[in-house]
Design an enzyme around this catalytic site. Structure first.
Site, PDB file in Angstrom:
ATOM      1  N   HIS A  78      -9.638  -4.921   1.779  1.00  0.00           N
ATOM      2  CA  HIS A  78      -9.524  -5.322   0.373  1.00  0.00           C
ATOM      3  C   HIS A  78     -10.882  -5.328  -0.327  1.00  0.00           C
ATOM      4  O   HIS A  78     -11.004  -4.851  -1.459  1.00  0.00           O
ATOM      5  CB  HIS A  78      -8.872  -6.696   0.256  1.00  0.00           C
ATOM      6  N   HIS A 235       0.040  -1.704  -3.354  1.00  0.00           N
ATOM      7  CA  HIS A 235      -0.857  -2.319  -2.374  1.00  0.00           C
ATOM      8  C   HIS A 235      -1.186  -1.344  -1.249  1.00  0.00           C
ATOM      9  O   HIS A 235      -2.299  -1.370  -0.709  1.00  0.00           O
ATOM     10  CB  HIS A 235      -0.249  -3.594  -1.787  1.00  0.00           C
ATOM     11  N   ASP A 239      -4.907  -0.378   0.091  1.00  0.00           N
ATOM     12  CA  ASP A 239      -5.364  -0.334   1.482  1.00  0.00           C
ATOM     13  C   ASP A 239      -5.951   1.027   1.834  1.00  0.00           C
ATOM     14  O   ASP A 239      -6.983   1.120   2.520  1.00  0.00           O
ATOM     15  CB  ASP A 239      -4.207  -0.644   2.433  1.00  0.00           C
ATOM     16  N   HIS A 262      -2.418   1.676   8.120  1.00  0.00           N
ATOM     17  CA  HIS A 262      -3.822   1.676   8.539  1.00  0.00           C
ATOM     18  C   HIS A 262      -4.086   2.666   9.668  1.00  0.00           C
ATOM     19  O   HIS A 262      -5.129   3.329   9.696  1.00  0.00           O
ATOM     20  CB  HIS A 262      -4.244   0.278   8.976  1.00  0.00           C
TER      21      HIS A 262
END
Length: 276
Positions: A78, A235, A239, A262
């Site tokens: 973040h 969001h 990321d 991720h």
């Protein structure tokens, strides 16, 4: 000509880590040209440092962690997204624990810090990573690719078995104004049945309705609801931008993500030599 940028002064904010639940303070400070984004922590009077670089990536569930020489910091995505999304090339990021504070679960508090500090051009041109040939990672269920494009762009698609999420696709033209307006405020999220599983694995210890959107079978548990109808996919874009900062160079190309995360973000970054 686009020049490198750093911060105008040091700024700090405190909170708790999303997974550790530990109190943590992060201080963002100016840094010289070509120094990149560097994390540090003072331990027993000694300052440990770690470059935010793919070579320092460390295995971690549900977040991005980096480390070197015994120093590790997790949930970096973040603050890195805020710095990269706002066009900050060089900054010193000092933390007081092993995890960056989650704050409200988005990048917006870090963007506010950056704006309070001011953004200073440094008189040296930026170097870009221009995509010359397509690269693909993943499989038929989850994938991430990057293809040549004259402008930086992200197209992200997610699919969740929840009536308020389902299929969402978002296209982000990578520019500072768009990041601040459309991406930075999007918060991390979880399905209610996943929360106890996270706790059992020692994760999410600092999670709450103050920093995470929680979806129950009936709806959103947060009293303030959603900030965007498609906040979840926004969001995911947030990321991805944070994870791409580990390249150390802004990308000129079109990144296409389908139910990624991720793991695939960093796998793509690790294949950097294949796309230049």
């Amino acid at each position: 000509m686009h020049f490198q940028h750093t911060l105008g002064r040091s700024v700090s904010v405190s909170g708790v880590g999303l997974h550790s639940g530990q109190a943590s303070t992060v201080t963002l400070s100016p840094s010289p040209v070509d120094s990149g984004l560097v994390f540090s922590r003072k331990t027993n009077g000694h300052m440990e440092t770690c470059q935010a670089s793919i070579r320092n990536l460390r295995p971690m569930q549900l977040c991005t962690a980096i480390g070197s020489n015994g120093f590790q910091v997790q949930t970096t995505e973040h603050v890195l997204s805020a710095l990269w999304g706002m066009g900050i090339d060089n900054a010193h990021i000092e933390i007081t624990s092993e995890e960056v504070p989650v704050l409200d679960g988005s990048a917006a508090p870090f963007v506010q810090l950056i704006q309070a500090a001011g953004m200073i051009p440094q008189g040296r041109p930026r170097t870009y990573l221009k995509i010359l040939k397509p690269l693909y990672v993943g499989n038929h269920q989850r994938s991430l690719s990057i293809v040549p494009s004259p402008f930086p762009k992200i197209t992200y698609t997610i699919t969740y078995d929840h009536h308020l999420i389902q299929d969402q696709t978002y296209e982000h033209d990578w520019a500072t104004a768009e990041f601040k307006r459309d991406i930075a405020e999007a918060r991390t999220f979880a399905l209610s049945h996943e929360v106890e599983s996270l706790w059992a694995r020692g994760l999410g210890q600092g999670g709450s309705l103050e920093n995470t959107i929680v979806f129950s079978d009936d709806g959103v548990l947060n009293e303030d609801g959603l900030r965007f109808p498609d906040e979840c996919v926004r969001h995911k874009v947030l990321d991805l931008i944070g994870d791409l900062s580990l390249l150390g160079l802004p990308v000129i190309g079109h990144i296409i993500a389908d139910r990624s995360g991720h793991h695939l973000h960093t796998e793509l970054v690790q294949d950097r030599k294949s796309v230049v």
